[in-house]
Design an enzyme around this catalytic site. Structure first.
Site, PDB file in Angstrom:
ATOM      1  N   CYS A 114       0.917  -0.954  -0.432  1.00  0.00           N
ATOM      2  CA  CYS A 114      -0.402   0.136   0.340  1.00  0.00           C
ATOM      3  C   CYS A 114       0.879   1.157   0.134  1.00  0.00           C
ATOM      4  O   CYS A 114       0.026   2.233  -0.406  1.00  0.00           O
ATOM      5  CB  CYS A 114      -0.873   0.026   0.757  1.00  0.00           C
ATOM      6  SG  CYS A 114      -2.041  -1.445   1.511  1.00  0.00           S
ATOM      7  N   HIS A 256      -3.343   7.014   4.657  1.00  0.00           N
ATOM      8  CA  HIS A 256      -3.179   5.302   3.717  1.00  0.00           C
ATOM      9  C   HIS A 256      -5.155   4.981   4.386  1.00  0.00           C
ATOM     10  O   HIS A 256      -5.854   5.174   5.406  1.00  0.00           O
ATOM     11  CB  HIS A 256      -2.503   3.964   3.510  1.00  0.00           C
ATOM     12  CG  HIS A 256      -3.382   2.835   3.124  1.00  0.00           C
ATOM     13  ND1 HIS A 256      -3.553   3.030   1.901  1.00  0.00           N
ATOM     14  CD2 HIS A 256      -2.906   1.718   3.555  1.00  0.00           C
ATOM     15  CE1 HIS A 256      -3.765   1.627   2.306  1.00  0.00           C
ATOM     16  NE2 HIS A 256      -3.924   1.065   2.595  1.00  0.00           N
ATOM     17  N   ASN A 286     -10.747  -0.054   0.588  1.00  0.00           N
ATOM     18  CA  ASN A 286      -8.937   0.046   0.207  1.00  0.00           C
ATOM     19  C   ASN A 286      -8.294  -0.148  -0.767  1.00  0.00           C
ATOM     20  O   ASN A 286      -8.402  -1.428  -1.938  1.00  0.00           O
ATOM     21  CB  ASN A 286      -8.569  -0.513   1.260  1.00  0.00           C
ATOM     22  CG  ASN A 286      -6.766  -0.907   1.084  1.00  0.00           C
ATOM     23  OD1 ASN A 286      -5.965  -0.099   0.075  1.00  0.00           O
ATOM     24  ND2 ASN A 286      -6.281  -1.772   1.831  1.00  0.00           N
TER      25      ASN A 286
END
Ligand code: UT7
Length: 329
Positions: A114, A256, A286
């Protein structure tokens, strides 16, 4: 001679197809209520079957170039953060370059989970500062729905697809915009908490790996959760301290977008008012390496974040990796 780097343009591209919590209720034993309260997510975007990372990344890159008032030929380097490249090889960067009609320059992918886009920003900063490049295209793109097991309720409710692109350019002396600092880190001891088990050289694709769904994401979510807050907090502290700053000096935090509870816990630990925290998790879930560049593009284009604002961006993910970027827009 050392130069400074700045963000000159941003762009994003998201698939049109929406997968909402009620759609997921039909696939696994879950509920809209569980997903909303445990993650903060309502919807996520899903790539078209005939599209891949480079397609959405190219669209995002074109937007970023337009905002930067640059042509593709002005770019000196392309760096892509992704764990879902179009192919294991060649790199997605090469495909984006082909789509943009540019060649004969460095182009490569970074596998950092990520924080992939944070890692690309960190690398781009070095190449601008040492004078090698004037304009670098960095991309955070992932199509995690392509490698999600829609029979595993622990993971399938979490992920969506998106691409975010950013043009990093040499700053002129009169510019107040700056990439102030960046920190990146990895700890391979936790490699197995978040992994796509098969398809690499350890476990090549076979009939069994496909049957056993080993090409999809396997995650120990609650263990990752605990490490997430600590690693992002440590990374933020590193860049802030190095620049004699604290969160009072920061106008905005873009974390994030993995779980609303992780974002809440991080904001609390950093002592940042939630009003300063940028959140779009409800709409997109996500999207891995794309969460931050997509959110950044949204808030720049909407005018919420303005020229001169100080923005702290931070992420964590498979590796385990973590990192932060501190910028003045
Ligand atoms: O970008 C980095 C990627 N990593 C992450 O995003 C991971 C971060 N972790 C998380 O976001 C959270 O750990 C999850 C959302 C994945 C899970 O939330 P949790 O509060 O940590 O739940 P848990 O894994 O401890 O599971 C609690 C219960 C379990 O049931 P039992 O054993 O208590 O009966 C799970 O089976 O919740 C159950 N559960 C679900 N129930 C309904 C897990 N997923 C679901 C679901 N719907 N989708």
């Amino acid at each position: 001679m050392r130069y400074s780097a700045k963000i000159k343009g941003t762009g994003r591209s998201l698939p049109e197809k929406i997968l909402n919590n009620f759609d997921l209720e039909k696939l696994v034993e879950t509920s809209d209520e569980w997903i909303k309260t445990r993650t903060g997510m309502s919807e996520r975007r899903v790539s078209a079957d005939d599209k891949a990372s480079s397609d959405y990344a190219t669209a995002a890159a074109e937007q970023a170039l337009q905002m930067a008032e640059l042509h593709a030929k002005d770019i000196d380097m392309v760096i892509v953060g992704t764990v879902t490249p179009d192919h294991a090889f060649p790199s997605t960067a090469c495909l984006i370059m082909k789509n943009l009609g540019i060649k004969n320059m460095p182009g490569f992918d970074i596998s950092a989970g990520c924080p992939g886009w944070i890692f690309t920003m960190n690398i781009a900063k070095q190449y601008i500062e040492n004078g090698t490049c004037e304009n670098i295209l960095v991309v955070g793109v992932d199509m995690l729905t392509k490698i999600t097991n829609y029979k595993d309720r622990n993971t399938c409710v979490l992920f969506g697809d998106a691409a975010g692109a950013t043009v990093i350019s040499r700053a002129e002396d009169k510019d107040i915009s700056r990439l102030i600092d960046s920190d990146i880190s990895a700890d391979g001891n936790y490699w197995d908490l978040l992994v796509q088990p098969a398809g690499g050289s350890r476990t090549p694709a076979s009939y069994n790996t496909v049957r056993e769904r080993q090409h999809t994401i396997v995650m120990e979510g609650n263990k990752v959760f605990k490490l997430a807050v600590r690693s992002m907090y440590n990374s933020c502290e590193t860049v802030l301290k190095r620049n004699n700053m604290d969160t009072n000096s920061v106008d905005w935090v873009i974390p994030h977008q993995a779980n609303m509870r992780i974002i809440d816990a991080l904001a609390k630990k950093l002592k940042v008012d939630m009003k300063k925290v940028i959140i779009n998790i409800e709409k997109y879930g996500n999207t891995s390496a794309a969460t931050i560049p997509v959110a950044l593009d949204e808030v720049i284009r909407s005018g919420k974040i303005r020229h001169g604002d100080i923005v702290l961006m931070t992420s964590f993910g498979a590796g385990l990796t973590s990192g932060s970027v501190l910028v003045r827009i």
